[in-house]
Each structure stands twice: as C-alpha cells, then as structure tokens.
Design an enzyme around this catalytic site. Structure first.
Site, PDB file in Angstrom:
ATOM      1  N   LYS A  59       3.846  -1.762 -10.478  1.00  9.94           N
ATOM      2  CA  LYS A  59       4.443  -0.674  -9.712  1.00  9.94           C
ATOM      3  C   LYS A  59       3.441   0.479  -9.677  1.00  9.94           C
ATOM      4  O   LYS A  59       2.801   0.788 -10.682  1.00  9.94           O
ATOM      5  CB  LYS A  59       5.749  -0.236 -10.396  1.00  9.94           C
ATOM      6  CG  LYS A  59       6.564   0.741  -9.611  1.00  9.94           C
ATOM      7  CD  LYS A  59       7.894   0.980 -10.319  1.00  9.94           C
ATOM      8  CE  LYS A  59       8.662   2.085  -9.654  1.00  9.94           C
ATOM      9  NZ  LYS A  59       9.887   2.395 -10.404  1.00  9.94           N
TER      10      LYS A  59
ATOM     11  N   HIS B 127       4.162   3.740  -8.513  1.00  9.34           N
ATOM     12  CA  HIS B 127       4.760   5.077  -8.507  1.00  9.34           C
ATOM     13  C   HIS B 127       5.830   5.148  -9.601  1.00  9.34           C
ATOM     14  O   HIS B 127       6.189   4.122 -10.194  1.00  9.34           O
ATOM     15  CB  HIS B 127       5.376   5.380  -7.137  1.00  9.34           C
ATOM     16  CG  HIS B 127       6.469   4.435  -6.772  1.00  9.34           C
ATOM     17  ND1 HIS B 127       6.220   3.156  -6.327  1.00  9.34           N
ATOM     18  CD2 HIS B 127       7.814   4.567  -6.811  1.00  9.34           C
ATOM     19  CE1 HIS B 127       7.369   2.542  -6.090  1.00  9.34           C
ATOM     20  NE2 HIS B 127       8.360   3.372  -6.383  1.00  9.34           N
TER      21      HIS B 127
END
Length: 167
Positions: A75, A77
């Site tokens: 991921k 963010h």
C-alpha cells in the site's frame, strides 16, 4: 497441485469458532515456539489465524504477543507498506512463529519465509499448520519435510491425516 484431501478452513466462520481455533494454535505455539513474540500469517487465510492465535497466546501467557500479516500488494498511502501489525523490532530480540491452514506444495510458505527473512532481523521458530495432509509429490517427497529441509523451520500440525484415520 491438486490434493486428494480438501481442508476447508473457510468453514471457520464465526467469532466463537475462530476463538477456539486460535486456542489450538496457541497451545501448539507454546509447545514448539514458547519464546515467540509475534505471530505471522500469510495473506489471505493466515490473517484471521494469526490474529486469533496472538490473542489466545497473549491470554495464555500473560505476555503481549504481536500479530503480523502481509498484503498481496504494498500500500502506498495511509498505513503504507507490505505488512500490517507489529513488525519485529531490530536487533533480534523478537521471535516469529508462522501460522497457516495447510501445506500443499510449500510454495507460499517458502515465499513467506523469504519475505520475513528479507524484511526483519528475527528468527522464525516454527510453522504451525491446522492440517497436515501427509502427501507426497510424484517424486515421493513430502512437502512438510521439504519445507523443513529448505528453511530449517520445524512444522507442527494441529491435526494430520493419520490422526483422522486413527479416530
């Protein structure tokens, strides 16, 4: 590869069932990896297993036991990265134990071990699986024995095909 034995851990569908399974994992972890501080479960089926096992192990030992799992894709963010949960601290004071449902050919477990060894300075004390099908591949090799030989990590099943046949 396709196994003649299908073990469907997805049938554990309630909080009570998962809590009970976590207790079985915790008991096995106490036997084979008593110094474990973090329980790792590979995505996806290992995620609820590592959480329930860490909770049960914390209750049983009175110690804070971390849980950790990986994402299939990192991921970028928010809580960015590949892992979710408590990452082992640097310096080797932490000890990992892996949990998962089964071993078919060992490939995903080998990938998980490589990912952990590349990411953390923490020994992996054991792999605890719910069910050992006790299968061999066409060359006559057992997946559990091959995994243990390749990684140096012992495998502890909660249940085996032999256990079921003896019952």
């Amino acid at each position: 590869r396709v196994s003649p034995y299908f073990f469907n851990s997805a049938q554990v569908q309630t909080g009570a069932q998962l809590e009970r399974l976590g207790e079985f994992y915790a008991a096995a972890i106490q036997r084979v990896a008593p110094r474990a501080t973090v329980v790792f479960g590979p995505a996806y089926k290992g995620i609820p297993l590592c959480v329930s096992a860490a909770m049960a192990l914390s209750r049983r030992t009175g110690r804070e036991i971390g849980y950790l799992f990986n994402r299939k894709e990192a991921k970028t963010h928010g809580d960015a990265g590949t892992f979710v949960g408590r990452a082992p601290a640097a310096g080797g004071a932490e000890r990992l134990v892996l949990v998962d449902d089964v071993i078919t050919d060992g490939g995903t477990k080998l990938e998980a071990v490589q990912l952990l060894r590349d990411s953390f300075d923490a020994p992996i004390d054991a792999l605890v699986i719910a069910f050992n099908r006790m299968e061999t591949d066409p060359a006559g090799e057992d997946a559990v024995a091959r995994f243990q030989a390749a990684t140096g990590i012992p495998v502890e099943p909660l249940l085996t095909v032999a256990d079921l046949q003896a019952a």
